[in-house]
Design an enzyme around this catalytic site. Structure first.
Site, PDB file in Angstrom:
ATOM      1  N   ASP A 103       0.846  -1.196   0.000  1.00 27.10           N
ATOM      2  CA  ASP A 103       0.000   0.000   0.000  1.00 27.10           C
ATOM      3  C   ASP A 103       0.881   1.247   0.000  1.00 27.10           C
ATOM      4  O   ASP A 103       2.046   1.202   0.422  1.00 27.10           O
ATOM      5  CB  ASP A 103      -0.881   0.030   1.263  1.00 27.10           C
ATOM      6  CG  ASP A 103      -1.839  -1.143   1.307  1.00 27.10           C
ATOM      7  OD1 ASP A 103      -2.138  -1.704   0.241  1.00 27.10           O
ATOM      8  OD2 ASP A 103      -2.270  -1.494   2.424  1.00 27.10           O
TER       9      ASP A 103
HETATM   10  N1  URA Z   1      -1.116  -5.932   3.935  1.00 25.03           N
HETATM   11  C1  URA Z   1      -1.629  -4.687   3.919  1.00 25.03           C
HETATM   12  O1  URA Z   1      -2.649  -4.414   4.523  1.00 25.03           O
HETATM   13  N2  URA Z   1      -0.968  -3.747   3.230  1.00 25.03           N
HETATM   14  C2  URA Z   1       0.177  -3.978   2.558  1.00 25.03           C
HETATM   15  O2  URA Z   1       0.742  -3.064   1.952  1.00 25.03           O
HETATM   16  C3  URA Z   1       0.706  -5.287   2.590  1.00 25.03           C
HETATM   17  C4  URA Z   1       0.035  -6.253   3.278  1.00 25.03           C
END
Ligand code: URA
Length: 234
Positions: A103
């Site tokens: 993310d």
């Molecule tokens: N899980 C999440 O919630 N975000 C990420 O970026 C990776 C794994």
């Protein structure tokens, strides 16, 4: 075998029209002999290509370990946002991509390559590759969550988190945990904690398979994988 102009483009010597010009100007040699036809085929594995007497080494695959900072998106191009590929400034290949997504606000290990087969092996759910995350979570994480995470549970949207390994590093109003997953659903870590009434306030990926984030890298920095790291991942 590959066309000489394509080879030079792939090695980021210039655009297709620029490299054609360099070839016609007689600045390119193959095994020491001047080649002036852009369409000439060369064997990229065994022949030596030079420009102005400087050797241009061919690499079919490139592998970079990036310490992704928060604030950049895991995409190859984006109209508005800075991407993880914008951070790899001396890349040669133009076909690089991030292996999986983190993310925008997640930090940590991101592998960047143009090796599609390797990416598939690391991401395919059937391969069960471990991904380790460190997170700070609002709420008291206890033995109860360890139990639940170890058997799997619903995370909404008709999706189910498979069994995972949760380790508590610190339990308190803000807990610190390490979580090992073998899958990578959209927002998975955040959704797993949301499903048990907690909020992830910081998330960092530490490892993916045999590849561990090099802590000597600063956020936003990257390095090429070593030969050994590539072999282990393969
Ligand atoms: N899980 C999440 O919630 N975000 C990420 O970026 C990776 C794994």
């Amino acid at each position: 075998m590959i066309r000489l102009d394509k080879y030079l483009c792939e090695m980021s010597v210039g655009t297709r029209s620029e490299v054609k010009k360099y070839i016609r100007q007689g600045r390119i040699t193959v095994d020491g002999k001047k080649v002036v036809k852009p369409e000439e085929k060369i064997d990229e594995q065994s022949q030596q290509v030079s420009m102005d007497n400087q050797l241009i080494g061919y690499e079919e695959f490139e592998y970079y370990m990036l310490y992704k900072p928060a604030g950049v998106v895991s995409a190859t191009v984006d109209k508005k946002e800075k991407t993880v590929l914008d951070l790899i400034i001396d890349k040669k290949r133009k076909d690089l991509f991030p292996v999986g997504r983190l993310d925008k606000d997640t930090e940590g290990l991101l592998l960047i390559t143009n090796d599609g087969e390797m990416a598939h092996r690391l991401l395919a759910p059937k391969k069960h590759v471990n991904k380790t995350y460190y997170a700070k979570v609002k709420g008291r994480v206890t033995e109860q969550e360890i139990q639940l995470f170890s058997i799997g549970f619903s995370i909404g949207n008709n999706e189910y988190a498979k069994p995972s390994v949760l380790r508590i590093l610190k339990s308190g109003e803000i807990s610190e945990i390490e979580l090992i997953l073998q899958e990578g659903k959209f927002h998975q870590v955040k959704r797993m904690f949301r499903a048990v009434g907690m909020e992830v306030i910081y998330l960092k990926r530490i490892s993916m398979g045999s590849l561990v984030l090099d802590e000597s890298l600063q956020k936003g920095e990257y390095r090429r994988l070593t030969k050994k790291e590539v072999e282990q991942l393969c």
